[in-house]
Design a protein around this motif. Structure first.
Motif, PDB file in Angstrom:
ATOM      1  N   UNK A 126       3.445   8.394   5.622  1.00 42.03           N
ATOM      2  CA  UNK A 126       3.588   8.303   3.946  1.00 42.03           C
ATOM      3  C   UNK A 126       3.008   7.146   3.399  1.00 42.03           C
ATOM      4  N   UNK A 127       3.068   5.936   3.947  1.00 38.37           N
ATOM      5  CA  UNK A 127       2.723   4.574   3.361  1.00 38.37           C
ATOM      6  C   UNK A 127       1.247   4.481   3.902  1.00 38.37           C
ATOM      7  N   UNK A 128       0.589   5.043   4.857  1.00 39.69           N
ATOM      8  CA  UNK A 128      -0.627   4.934   5.572  1.00 39.69           C
ATOM      9  C   UNK A 128      -0.915   3.491   6.012  1.00 39.69           C
ATOM     10  N   UNK A 129       0.213   3.016   6.783  1.00 36.74           N
ATOM     11  CA  UNK A 129       0.160   1.740   7.498  1.00 36.74           C
ATOM     12  C   UNK A 129       0.817   1.706   8.694  1.00 36.74           C
ATOM     13  N   UNK A 130       0.581   1.055   9.762  1.00 33.33           N
ATOM     14  CA  UNK A 130       1.318   1.054  10.946  1.00 33.33           C
ATOM     15  C   UNK A 130       2.183  -0.049  10.549  1.00 33.33           C
ATOM     16  N   UNK A 131       3.348  -0.119  10.920  1.00 34.28           N
ATOM     17  CA  UNK A 131       4.552  -1.220  10.582  1.00 34.28           C
ATOM     18  C   UNK A 131       4.295  -2.272  11.821  1.00 34.28           C
ATOM     19  N   UNK A 132       4.615  -3.418  11.485  1.00 34.56           N
ATOM     20  CA  UNK A 132       4.851  -4.652  12.642  1.00 34.56           C
ATOM     21  C   UNK A 132       5.868  -4.122  13.611  1.00 34.56           C
ATOM     22  N   UNK A 154      12.886   2.670   0.167  1.00 35.31           N
ATOM     23  CA  UNK A 154      11.658   2.082   0.394  1.00 35.31           C
ATOM     24  C   UNK A 154      10.533   2.588  -0.467  1.00 35.31           C
ATOM     25  N   UNK A 155      10.420   4.022  -0.320  1.00 30.61           N
ATOM     26  CA  UNK A 155       9.398   4.656  -0.919  1.00 30.61           C
ATOM     27  C   UNK A 155       9.491   4.592  -2.457  1.00 30.61           C
ATOM     28  N   UNK A 156      10.758   4.793  -2.899  1.00 31.97           N
ATOM     29  CA  UNK A 156      10.979   4.862  -4.431  1.00 31.97           C
ATOM     30  C   UNK A 156      10.745   3.573  -4.879  1.00 31.97           C
ATOM     31  N   UNK A 157      11.069   2.552  -4.346  1.00 32.60           N
ATOM     32  CA  UNK A 157      10.848   1.159  -4.867  1.00 32.60           C
ATOM     33  C   UNK A 157       9.186   0.819  -4.671  1.00 32.60           C
ATOM     34  N   UNK A 158       8.677   1.444  -3.710  1.00 30.86           N
ATOM     35  CA  UNK A 158       7.135   0.912  -3.846  1.00 30.86           C
ATOM     36  C   UNK A 158       6.412   1.910  -4.527  1.00 30.86           C
ATOM     37  N   UNK A 204       7.513   2.691  -7.501  1.00 26.21           N
ATOM     38  CA  UNK A 204       7.855   2.100  -8.902  1.00 26.21           C
ATOM     39  C   UNK A 204       7.151   1.091  -9.231  1.00 26.21           C
ATOM     40  N   UNK A 205       7.149  -0.053  -7.982  1.00 26.39           N
ATOM     41  CA  UNK A 205       6.757  -1.378  -8.607  1.00 26.39           C
ATOM     42  C   UNK A 205       5.808  -1.814  -7.748  1.00 26.39           C
ATOM     43  N   UNK A 206       5.219  -1.436  -6.644  1.00 29.76           N
ATOM     44  CA  UNK A 206       3.890  -1.822  -5.935  1.00 29.76           C
ATOM     45  C   UNK A 206       2.796  -2.352  -6.654  1.00 29.76           C
ATOM     46  N   UNK A 207       2.549  -1.492  -7.866  1.00 31.65           N
ATOM     47  CA  UNK A 207       1.318  -1.724  -8.581  1.00 31.65           C
ATOM     48  C   UNK A 207       1.419  -3.056  -9.220  1.00 31.65           C
ATOM     49  N   UNK A 208       2.732  -3.566  -9.587  1.00 25.10           N
ATOM     50  CA  UNK A 208       2.798  -4.924 -10.234  1.00 25.10           C
ATOM     51  C   UNK A 208       2.324  -5.967  -9.081  1.00 25.10           C
ATOM     52  N   UNK A 209       2.111  -5.771  -7.789  1.00 31.49           N
ATOM     53  CA  UNK A 209       1.336  -6.861  -7.077  1.00 31.49           C
ATOM     54  C   UNK A 209       0.152  -6.385  -6.358  1.00 31.49           C
ATOM     55  N   UNK A 210      -0.726  -5.741  -7.189  1.00 32.87           N
ATOM     56  CA  UNK A 210      -1.960  -4.916  -6.570  1.00 32.87           C
ATOM     57  C   UNK A 210      -2.852  -6.025  -6.159  1.00 32.87           C
ATOM     58  N   UNK A 260      -2.319  -8.240  -3.882  1.00 30.57           N
ATOM     59  CA  UNK A 260      -1.944  -8.537  -2.801  1.00 30.57           C
ATOM     60  C   UNK A 260      -2.381  -7.294  -1.754  1.00 30.57           C
ATOM     61  N   UNK A 261      -3.417  -7.436  -0.699  1.00 32.65           N
ATOM     62  CA  UNK A 261      -3.873  -6.484  -0.069  1.00 32.65           C
ATOM     63  C   UNK A 261      -2.736  -5.807   0.874  1.00 32.65           C
ATOM     64  N   UNK A 262      -2.880  -4.515   1.039  1.00 34.52           N
ATOM     65  CA  UNK A 262      -1.796  -4.128   2.119  1.00 34.52           C
ATOM     66  C   UNK A 262      -0.315  -4.510   2.192  1.00 34.52           C
ATOM     67  N   UNK A 263       0.008  -4.739   0.862  1.00 31.34           N
ATOM     68  CA  UNK A 263       1.470  -5.225   0.573  1.00 31.34           C
ATOM     69  C   UNK A 263       2.514  -4.071   0.771  1.00 31.34           C
ATOM     70  N   UNK A 264       3.732  -4.198   1.069  1.00 37.68           N
ATOM     71  CA  UNK A 264       4.769  -3.245   1.187  1.00 37.68           C
ATOM     72  C   UNK A 264       6.109  -4.128   0.606  1.00 37.68           C
TER      73      UNK A 264
END
Length: 106
Positions: free
Chosen positions: A20-26, A76-80, A82-88, A90-94
């Motif tokens: 869903x987030x299109x990233x592999x998590x650490x 995690x998904x709801x917050x991202x 709603x708010x992830x675009x505020x730190x656009x 920053x590349x690959x931010x979560x």
């Protein structure tokens, strides 16, 4: 200090989250999610966590977000969404957690 912890995620749930987030998590973060799937500080409403990479040597923390949790303020998904675009800038931010100054409205 009182913490509220969610049930840990299965490997299938972690794979679904990564899709869903299109990233592999650490690996460390996937271990955390598989054990706790986020938590929040229930009483008092935040805690100080030692962290030597910031000026005063600690961070204030109120929660780490979980996946598919009942409280959307801790999801995690709801917050991202709603708010992830505020730190656009920053590349690959979560967004994975919140401090006590963060106020969420839904």
């Amino acid at each position: 200090m009182s913490f509220a912890i969610e049930s840990g995620l299965s490997p299938a749930q972690i794979a679904a989250l990564e899709e869903q987030i299109q990233h592999i998590l650490p690996a460390g973060y996937t271990r955390f999610l598989s054990q706790y799937n986020g938590f929040y500080v229930a009483a008092p409403f935040y805690c100080n966590v030692p962290f030597d990479r910031v000026d005063n040597g600690d961070i204030d923390l109120t929660c780490f977000f979980g996946y598919e949790v009942s409280n959307k303020n801790h999801d995690l998904l709801a917050i991202n969404d709603e708010f992830l675009d505020e730190i656009n800038h920053v590349q690959n931010a979560l967004l994975i957690g919140a401090d006590p100054a963060t106020i969420f409205t839904f």
